[in-house]
Design a protein around this motif. Structure first.
Motif, PDB file in Angstrom:
ATOM      1  N   ILE A 238      37.040  24.804  48.701  1.00  0.00           N
ATOM      2  CA  ILE A 238      35.783  24.178  47.715  1.00  0.00           C
ATOM      3  C   ILE A 238      35.346  23.126  48.788  1.00  0.00           C
ATOM      4  CG2 ILE A 238      35.405  23.120  45.599  1.00  0.00           C
ATOM      5  CD1 ILE A 238      38.074  24.229  44.570  1.00  0.00           C
ATOM      6  N   GLY A 239      33.930  23.043  48.548  1.00  0.00           N
ATOM      7  CA  GLY A 239      33.202  22.042  49.516  1.00  0.00           C
ATOM      8  C   GLY A 239      33.601  20.917  48.881  1.00  0.00           C
ATOM      9  N   GLY A 240      33.680  19.775  49.845  1.00  0.00           N
ATOM     10  CA  GLY A 240      33.926  18.367  49.541  1.00  0.00           C
ATOM     11  C   GLY A 240      35.375  18.054  49.410  1.00  0.00           C
ATOM     12  N   VAL A 241      36.466  19.013  49.418  1.00  0.00           N
ATOM     13  CA  VAL A 241      38.019  19.041  49.574  1.00  0.00           C
ATOM     14  C   VAL A 241      38.227  18.192  50.760  1.00  0.00           C
ATOM     15  CG1 VAL A 241      40.160  19.755  48.976  1.00  0.00           C
ATOM     16  CG2 VAL A 241      38.141  20.495  47.446  1.00  0.00           C
ATOM     17  N   LYS A 242      38.845  16.971  50.962  1.00  0.00           N
ATOM     18  CA  LYS A 242      39.426  16.498  52.343  1.00  0.00           C
ATOM     19  C   LYS A 242      40.764  16.697  52.186  1.00  0.00           C
ATOM     20  CE  LYS A 242      36.702  16.265  54.668  1.00  0.00           C
ATOM     21  NZ  LYS A 242      35.866  17.060  55.628  1.00  0.00           N
ATOM     22  N   ALA A 243      41.549  16.806  51.117  1.00  0.00           N
ATOM     23  CA  ALA A 243      42.911  16.626  51.109  1.00  0.00           C
ATOM     24  C   ALA A 243      43.833  17.467  49.899  1.00  0.00           C
ATOM     25  CB  ALA A 243      43.529  15.088  51.103  1.00  0.00           C
ATOM     26  N   PHE A 244      44.841  17.980  50.015  1.00  0.00           N
ATOM     27  CA  PHE A 244      45.437  18.727  49.035  1.00  0.00           C
ATOM     28  C   PHE A 244      46.989  18.425  49.084  1.00  0.00           C
ATOM     29  CE2 PHE A 244      48.059  22.421  48.223  1.00  0.00           C
ATOM     30  CZ  PHE A 244      47.738  22.982  46.798  1.00  0.00           C
ATOM     31  N   GLU A 245      47.467  18.304  47.787  1.00  0.00           N
ATOM     32  CA  GLU A 245      48.859  18.011  47.689  1.00  0.00           C
ATOM     33  C   GLU A 245      49.517  18.787  46.548  1.00  0.00           C
ATOM     34  OE1 GLU A 245      49.748  13.178  47.929  1.00  0.00           O
ATOM     35  OE2 GLU A 245      47.669  13.318  46.949  1.00  0.00           O
ATOM     36  N   VAL A 246      50.858  18.721  46.564  1.00  0.00           N
ATOM     37  CA  VAL A 246      51.542  19.547  45.761  1.00  0.00           C
ATOM     38  C   VAL A 246      52.808  18.587  45.486  1.00  0.00           C
ATOM     39  CG1 VAL A 246      53.054  21.441  45.377  1.00  0.00           C
ATOM     40  CG2 VAL A 246      51.182  21.578  46.859  1.00  0.00           C
ATOM     41  N   GLY A 247      52.973  18.479  44.164  1.00  0.00           N
ATOM     42  CA  GLY A 247      54.046  17.630  43.393  1.00  0.00           C
ATOM     43  C   GLY A 247      53.984  15.971  43.902  1.00  0.00           C
ATOM     44  N   GLU A 248      54.948  15.623  44.653  1.00  0.00           N
ATOM     45  CA  GLU A 248      54.850  13.987  45.049  1.00  0.00           C
ATOM     46  C   GLU A 248      53.864  14.306  46.270  1.00  0.00           C
ATOM     47  OE1 GLU A 248      55.871  11.562  43.969  1.00  0.00           O
ATOM     48  OE2 GLU A 248      57.638  12.320  42.535  1.00  0.00           O
ATOM     49  N   GLY A 249      53.468  15.057  46.870  1.00  0.00           N
ATOM     50  CA  GLY A 249      52.369  15.215  47.954  1.00  0.00           C
ATOM     51  C   GLY A 249      52.855  14.354  48.883  1.00  0.00           C
ATOM     52  N   ILE A 250      51.790  13.511  49.612  1.00  0.00           N
ATOM     53  CA  ILE A 250      52.342  12.449  50.603  1.00  0.00           C
ATOM     54  C   ILE A 250      53.227  11.451  50.541  1.00  0.00           C
ATOM     55  CG2 ILE A 250      49.905  13.006  51.592  1.00  0.00           C
ATOM     56  CD1 ILE A 250      49.045  10.005  50.562  1.00  0.00           C
ATOM     57  N   HIS A 296      41.532  16.166  46.527  1.00  0.00           N
ATOM     58  CA  HIS A 296      40.953  14.877  46.751  1.00  0.00           C
ATOM     59  C   HIS A 296      39.574  15.143  47.392  1.00  0.00           C
ATOM     60  CE1 HIS A 296      44.565  12.407  46.412  1.00  0.00           C
ATOM     61  NE2 HIS A 296      45.025  13.629  46.878  1.00  0.00           N
ATOM     62  N   PHE A 297      38.492  14.662  46.699  1.00  0.00           N
ATOM     63  CA  PHE A 297      36.983  15.157  47.134  1.00  0.00           C
ATOM     64  C   PHE A 297      36.324  13.815  47.827  1.00  0.00           C
ATOM     65  CE2 PHE A 297      37.986  18.394  43.957  1.00  0.00           C
ATOM     66  CZ  PHE A 297      37.092  19.105  44.303  1.00  0.00           C
ATOM     67  N   LYS A 298      35.612  13.997  48.807  1.00  0.00           N
ATOM     68  CA  LYS A 298      34.946  12.953  49.349  1.00  0.00           C
ATOM     69  C   LYS A 298      33.623  12.563  48.642  1.00  0.00           C
ATOM     70  CE  LYS A 298      31.588  15.856  51.942  1.00  0.00           C
ATOM     71  NZ  LYS A 298      31.065  16.279  53.212  1.00  0.00           N
ATOM     72  N   PRO A 299      33.175  11.237  48.819  1.00  0.00           N
ATOM     73  CA  PRO A 299      31.948  11.184  48.073  1.00  0.00           C
ATOM     74  C   PRO A 299      30.733  12.087  48.345  1.00  0.00           C
ATOM     75  CG  PRO A 299      32.984   9.238  49.450  1.00  0.00           C
ATOM     76  CD  PRO A 299      33.451  10.273  49.840  1.00  0.00           C
ATOM     77  N   THR A 300      29.819  12.284  47.398  1.00  0.00           N
ATOM     78  CA  THR A 300      28.725  13.283  47.716  1.00  0.00           C
ATOM     79  C   THR A 300      27.968  12.597  48.741  1.00  0.00           C
ATOM     80  OG1 THR A 300      28.503  13.270  45.097  1.00  0.00           O
ATOM     81  CG2 THR A 300      26.592  14.282  46.448  1.00  0.00           C
ATOM     82  N   PRO A 301      27.668  13.597  50.015  1.00  0.00           N
ATOM     83  CA  PRO A 301      26.904  13.050  51.068  1.00  0.00           C
ATOM     84  C   PRO A 301      25.369  12.965  50.960  1.00  0.00           C
ATOM     85  CG  PRO A 301      27.442  15.446  51.315  1.00  0.00           C
ATOM     86  CD  PRO A 301      27.986  15.085  49.858  1.00  0.00           C
ATOM     87  N   SER A 302      24.768  13.323  49.972  1.00  0.00           N
ATOM     88  CA  SER A 302      23.269  13.025  49.699  1.00  0.00           C
ATOM     89  C   SER A 302      23.161  11.936  48.851  1.00  0.00           C
ATOM     90  CB  SER A 302      22.761  14.429  48.984  1.00  0.00           C
ATOM     91  OG  SER A 302      22.413  15.423  49.729  1.00  0.00           O
ATOM     92  N   ILE A 303      22.735  10.685  49.591  1.00  0.00           N
ATOM     93  CA  ILE A 303      22.523   9.527  48.827  1.00  0.00           C
ATOM     94  C   ILE A 303      21.180   8.919  49.523  1.00  0.00           C
ATOM     95  CG2 ILE A 303      25.020   9.037  48.959  1.00  0.00           C
ATOM     96  CD1 ILE A 303      24.875   7.189  51.497  1.00  0.00           C
ATOM     97  N   ALA A 304      20.843   8.073  48.648  1.00  0.00           N
ATOM     98  CA  ALA A 304      19.269   7.626  48.983  1.00  0.00           C
ATOM     99  C   ALA A 304      19.156   6.345  49.741  1.00  0.00           C
ATOM    100  CB  ALA A 304      18.697   7.251  47.479  1.00  0.00           C
ATOM    101  N   SER A 305      20.350   5.780  50.222  1.00  0.00           N
ATOM    102  CA  SER A 305      20.429   4.606  51.159  1.00  0.00           C
ATOM    103  C   SER A 305      19.964   5.065  52.597  1.00  0.00           C
ATOM    104  CB  SER A 305      21.755   3.948  51.225  1.00  0.00           C
ATOM    105  OG  SER A 305      22.192   3.429  49.825  1.00  0.00           O
ATOM    106  N   PRO A 306      19.363   4.345  53.525  1.00  0.00           N
ATOM    107  CA  PRO A 306      19.032   4.759  54.757  1.00  0.00           C
ATOM    108  C   PRO A 306      20.210   5.165  55.588  1.00  0.00           C
ATOM    109  CG  PRO A 306      18.004   2.743  54.030  1.00  0.00           C
ATOM    110  CD  PRO A 306      19.067   3.064  52.945  1.00  0.00           C
ATOM    111  N   GLN A 307      20.174   6.223  56.534  1.00  0.00           N
ATOM    112  CA  GLN A 307      21.453   6.595  57.129  1.00  0.00           C
ATOM    113  C   GLN A 307      21.012   7.010  58.490  1.00  0.00           C
ATOM    114  OE1 GLN A 307      24.524   9.183  55.065  1.00  0.00           O
ATOM    115  NE2 GLN A 307      22.780   9.677  53.755  1.00  0.00           N
ATOM    116  N   ASN A 308      21.686   6.824  59.581  1.00  0.00           N
ATOM    117  CA  ASN A 308      21.211   7.071  60.862  1.00  0.00           C
ATOM    118  C   ASN A 308      21.685   8.314  61.091  1.00  0.00           C
ATOM    119  OD1 ASN A 308      20.502   4.642  61.536  1.00  0.00           O
ATOM    120  ND2 ASN A 308      22.753   4.037  62.013  1.00  0.00           N
ATOM    121  N   THR A 309      20.688   9.369  61.642  1.00  0.00           N
ATOM    122  CA  THR A 309      20.864  10.815  61.886  1.00  0.00           C
ATOM    123  C   THR A 309      20.025  11.085  63.076  1.00  0.00           C
ATOM    124  OG1 THR A 309      21.154  12.972  61.283  1.00  0.00           O
ATOM    125  CG2 THR A 309      19.261  11.582  60.422  1.00  0.00           C
TER     126      THR A 309
END
Length: 366
Positions: A238-250, A296-309
């Motif tokens: 699933i897009g945006g998922v950066k970590a996965f845990e089962v039970g007690e997990g980490i 665990h989902f990351k923040p949405t990458p599309s933001i209106a604040s200025p970003q370097n690219t």
């Protein structure tokens, strides 16, 4: 493009892009005689669709599903089920100013490197909109599991630093707030945090938790097709998922074995466990306890604040992403997690039917 198929026995294949004519999915391997209505599917689609001004994008898609095949007189036929979801509220022009710019934390750069082009209109195939097809397929998987007495329930456990405590947890409150939190009081705090992120032209991440009840022991394999490995594969896809845990997990990595191990006992004449630190999975197989997982989902990458690219012409620049975007994707992702868990379980259960000769004999001679 490969990688759009999930499952072995209960198999789904999704297609379509965020700004194309439609999205869809073909579900193959679904057993016949499962009662199904369009309303069953739309209940889940409505949970995923955009349009909630408090927490999401203003893109307002009806997400109406068309059942093209695989059902007759309100039941599945055992043949492939084709579902279509037409895109009706695209604004491709919103993206014309960034067609030559790589958006930070998006798939723009990697997609371009792999295929030699990219669909700048919202991400195309790599857009989160593709999950609409998974939710449609997951609706069918959940109906199948329901026939077996298995239920899958996901909810928002946290948004940013705002988390639902065990003391405040209430299953009935999940559907009573727009962020799908099992605590209305905590949900109000989360809504305030989301509003602040939006005001600051920023976004926020969070965690979705999912519990499975009614799954019998022995589902899953002991080597590569472990139940937890299959669920991880489903959820990490699933897009945006950066970590996965089962039970007690980490947290399990910080525990002693004497604290972590789930002691067996007898309850109501059946083998049970006194605790469930393992999250209902032992040796890659279900143990009969409730399954607990976290995404665990990351923040949405599309933001209106200025970003370097950088641009496609290898020039450094800045970008401010305007248009209609979610300040948080977690609440809409709840039903996506639920759907992928259901699809994974449906597939493993059907694969499991051939694992024991006595089971095969009973099924054959029934």
């Amino acid at each position: 493009m490969s990688g759009s198929i999930f499952g072995k026995m209960f198999r789904i294949s999704t297609f379509g892009e965020s700004h194309g004519e439609a999205l869809g999915v073909v579900v193959d391997g679904c057993p016949s005689n499962i009662s199904i209505t369009l309303e069953d599917i739309m209940k889940n689609m409505d949970r995923r669709k955009p349009g909630n001004a408090k927490i999401g994008t203003s893109r307002n898609e009806a997400d109406l599903v068309e059942i093209l095949s695989g059902t007759f007189e309100g039941k599945t036929t055992g043949t492939p089920i084709a579902l279509l979801i037409r895109n009706t509220n695209q604004r491709s022009g919103d993206y014309s100013k960034i067609k030559d710019i790589y958006r930070p934390s998006h798939a723009d750069y990697t997609f371009d490197q792999k295929y030699g082009f990219r669909d700048y209109r919202g991400g195309g195939r790599s857009s989160g909109r593709e999950t609409a097809a998974r939710v449609a397929a997951g609706s069918i998987a959940k109906l199948f599991l329901k026939e077996l007495g298995i239920h899958v329930t996901a909810y928002t456990r946290s948004i940013g630093s705002i988390a639902v405590t065990d003391e405040a947890f209430s299953f009935k409150e999940i559907s009573e707030n727009p962020v799908s939190m099992p605590s209305n009081e905590t949900a109000n705090k989360a809504l305030a945090l989301i509003a602040k992120a939006r005001e600051n032209k920023d976004s926020i991440g969070g965690t979705v938790e999912c519990v499975v009840t009614g799954l019998k022991p022995g589902i899953g394999e002991t080597v590569f097709d472990k139940l937890d490995a299959t669920l991880a594969y489903a959820i990490m896809g699933i897009g945006g998922v950066k970590a996965f845990e089962v039970g007690e997990g980490i947290h399990a990595s910080k525990m002693y074995g004497s604290d972590y191990n789930d002691a067996f006992c007898i309850q109501n004449g059946k083998i049970s466990k006194r605790t469930n630190h393992s999250g209902g999975i032992l040796g890659g197989m279900s143990d009969g306890s409730d399954i607990f997982i976290k995404a665990h989902f990351k923040p949405t990458p599309s933001i209106a604040s200025p970003q370097n690219t950088v641009t496609t012409q290898l020039e450094e620049t800045t970008i401010e992403i305007l248009g209609r975007h979610d300040p948080v994707i977690v609440p809409r992702a709840v039903v996506v997690v639920e759907s992928m868990v259901a699809i994974a379980l449906a597939d493993l259960i059907l694969c499991d039917l051939g694992s024991n000769l006595e089971t095969i004999k009973r099924l054959y001679h029934q």
